[in-house]
Scaffold this motif. Structure first.
Motif: not given
Length: 236
Positions: A143-151, A188-199
């Motif tokens: 998921v972090r690779k997805m986050e970083e790989g997004t324009k 699962m939701l907590n993990k996603l929320g912590s990765i996508y901070t600021g989105w």
């Protein structure tokens, strides 16, 4: 054979059976239409050209072929990643049938190991695939690779199963759920929320679902809390 290998072998048998016995966009299975949430993203990019899309766990093209049809005249590309030869073989065939073979690029890889370059994609989708990684640590890494790989202003669309249960329909016996990563919905939701901070969160929904599937020629009821999580990166 360890537990992960056993589950993946069972999942391969299940998907191979589906791809051999059900046609894409034909009634009779979950392959009959694309995911509405995924297709609803495309109007957000209606004025953009050269759109790069990544479909992690693409299967036979349930979502990637309709995406390719939409962005074909805008010089768009869809990278389709799947580990199963049966999926990629069918996807190659369907891409020719639907005249989008020049838009689609096939990549045989486990999503755990697929390399995503920073700021590479406008849209990344992962539909019913992230729960098939081998561990929580691997889930977070992908998921972090997805986050970083997004324009910038790009979108990630995740649909991931949580709290999966399986029950034999003939005996009503509860079975071991054949899911590599079977987390609670809250975790699962907590993990996603912590990765996508600021989105910007465009959609955050949990929907209980039930499916009748076949495991080793026996009917099985699969229950899950399906999480739909759609976000846009750093707008404004």
């Amino acid at each position: 054979m360890n537990r992960i290998e056993f589950i993946r072998n069972e999942e391969k048998k299940y998907h191979d059976f589906c791809y051999d016995n059900y046609q894409l966009f034909k009634e009779g299975s979950w392959l009959h239409k694309p995911v509405k949430t995924v297709m609803d993203l495309l109007p957000l990019f209606s004025s953009k050209k050269n759109i790069n899309v990544l479909d992690l766990g693409s299967g036979v093209g349930r979502n990637s072929i309709p995406i390719a049809e939409t962005i074909k005249d805008k010089n768009g590309k869809v990278v389709c990643v799947d580990l199963l030869d049966s999926a990629l073989c069918k996807l190659e065939k369907y891409s020719k049938i639907y005249n989008v073979e020049e838009v689609i690029r096939l990549e045989k890889a486990d999503i755990e190991n697929f390399q995503i370059q920073p700021n590479e994609y406008d849209i990344i989708i992962a539909v019913s695939t992230l729960e098939h990684v081998k561990s929580e640590e691997t889930f977070e890494s992908v998921v972090r690779k997805m986050e970083e790989g997004t324009k910038r202003n790009g979108i990630n669309c995740l649909i991931v199963n949580s709290e999966v249960e399986e029950r034999d329909l003939e005996t009503n016996k509860k079975l071991d759920a054949l899911m590599e990563l079977n987390l609670s919905t809250e975790v699962m939701l907590n993990k996603l929320g912590s990765i996508y901070t600021g989105w910007e969160v465009l959609k955050n929904m949990v929907k209980p679902l039930e499916y009748n599937i076949i495991r080793n020629e026996r009917p099985v009821l699969l229950r899950t809390n399906a999480i739909t999580y759609v976000l846009r990166k750093n707008i404004g």
